[in-house]
Design a protein around this motif. Structure first.
Motif, short mmCIF file in Angstrom:
data_model
loop_
_atom_site.label_atom_id
_atom_site.label_comp_id
_atom_site.label_asym_id
_atom_site.label_seq_id
_atom_site.Cartn_x
_atom_site.Cartn_y
_atom_site.Cartn_z
N CYS A 70 76.77 33.65 71.96
CA CYS A 70 76.81 32.75 73.13
C CYS A 70 75.59 31.85 73.23
O CYS A 70 75.62 30.82 73.90
CB CYS A 70 77.00 33.54 74.41
N GLY A 71 74.51 32.20 72.60
CA GLY A 71 73.31 31.37 72.66
C GLY A 71 72.29 31.80 73.70
O GLY A 71 71.16 31.28 73.72
N LYS A 120 73.04 40.54 74.16
CA LYS A 120 73.08 41.50 73.05
C LYS A 120 73.63 40.87 71.77
O LYS A 120 73.32 41.33 70.67
CB LYS A 120 73.90 42.73 73.43
N CYS A 121 74.42 39.78 71.88
CA CYS A 121 75.00 39.16 70.68
C CYS A 121 73.93 38.49 69.81
O CYS A 121 74.14 38.29 68.62
CB CYS A 121 76.08 38.15 71.05
N MET A 122 72.80 38.15 70.40
CA MET A 122 71.72 37.52 69.64
C MET A 122 70.92 38.54 68.83
O MET A 122 70.33 38.20 67.82
CB MET A 122 70.77 36.77 70.59
N LYS A 123 70.92 39.79 69.29
CA LYS A 123 70.13 40.83 68.64
C LYS A 123 70.89 41.54 67.53
O LYS A 123 70.31 41.91 66.53
CB LYS A 123 69.64 41.84 69.69
N ASP A 161 77.61 42.92 67.86
CA ASP A 161 77.90 42.77 69.29
C ASP A 161 78.28 41.35 69.68
O ASP A 161 78.13 40.95 70.83
CB ASP A 161 76.68 43.22 70.11
N ARG A 162 78.76 40.56 68.73
CA ARG A 162 79.16 39.20 69.06
C ARG A 162 80.38 39.21 69.98
O ARG A 162 81.10 40.21 70.07
CB ARG A 162 79.45 38.41 67.80
N HIS A 163 80.63 38.11 70.64
CA HIS A 163 81.74 37.98 71.58
C HIS A 163 83.02 37.62 70.81
O HIS A 163 83.00 36.90 69.85
CB HIS A 163 81.44 36.90 72.62
N GLY A 164 84.14 38.12 71.31
CA GLY A 164 85.42 37.79 70.69
C GLY A 164 86.23 39.03 70.44
O GLY A 164 85.95 40.09 70.99
N PRO A 165 87.24 38.98 69.68
CA PRO A 165 87.62 37.86 68.81
C PRO A 165 88.31 36.74 69.60
O PRO A 165 89.06 36.99 70.53
CB PRO A 165 88.58 38.48 67.81
#
Length: 126
Positions: free
Chosen positions: A45-46, A51-54, A58-62
């Motif tokens: 998400c930027g 947590k998706c940056m670390k 843990d990225r968002h989606g699908p």
């Protein structure tokens, strides 16, 4: 050519004809299709504290997207909730393209087998 050899060729031809019949029927539906490739992607998400940056796990989606060629360029079009009904149309398109590819291979093999039978029966002109 012996009767035994010819029998083996006939059996192979029978199997190929059945396969061609089955595959061709899998390509002949009346439902609508959309040309493209269905893709599910995971995104970050930027936000620096998310947590998706670390952790890439843990990225968002699908998120569902359709990859298409428009104006000669590859484009990925996101499918929002309002366009969710397009996803199965693209999946069915991919399925039918796969079956068409298998059909082409089977028909090519059938032609090759028949040609081998013809070649093996050839005799020189006296």
């Amino acid at each position: 050519m012996t009767a035994e050899q010819l029998s083996a060729y006939r059996k192979r031809i029978r199997v190929l004809v059945q396969q061609i019949d089955r595959l061709s029927s899998r390509c002949l539906f009346s439902d609508p299709l959309i040309r493209g490739t269905p893709v599910e992607v995971m995104r970050t998400c930027g936000k620096p504290t998310c947590k998706c940056m670390k952790d890439p796990k843990d990225r968002h989606g699908p998120y569902k997207m359709i990859s298409v060629v428009r104006e000669g360029k590859q484009r990925s079009i996101p499918l929002g909730k309002d366009k969710a009904e397009l996803w199965p149309l693209v999946q069915r398109y991919q399925f039918q393209v796969e079956k068409l590819s298998e059909l082409k291979k089977a028909t090519s093999e059938l032609a090759d087998v028949v040609w081998k039978v013809i070649e093996r029966r050839l005799q020189q002109f006296p």
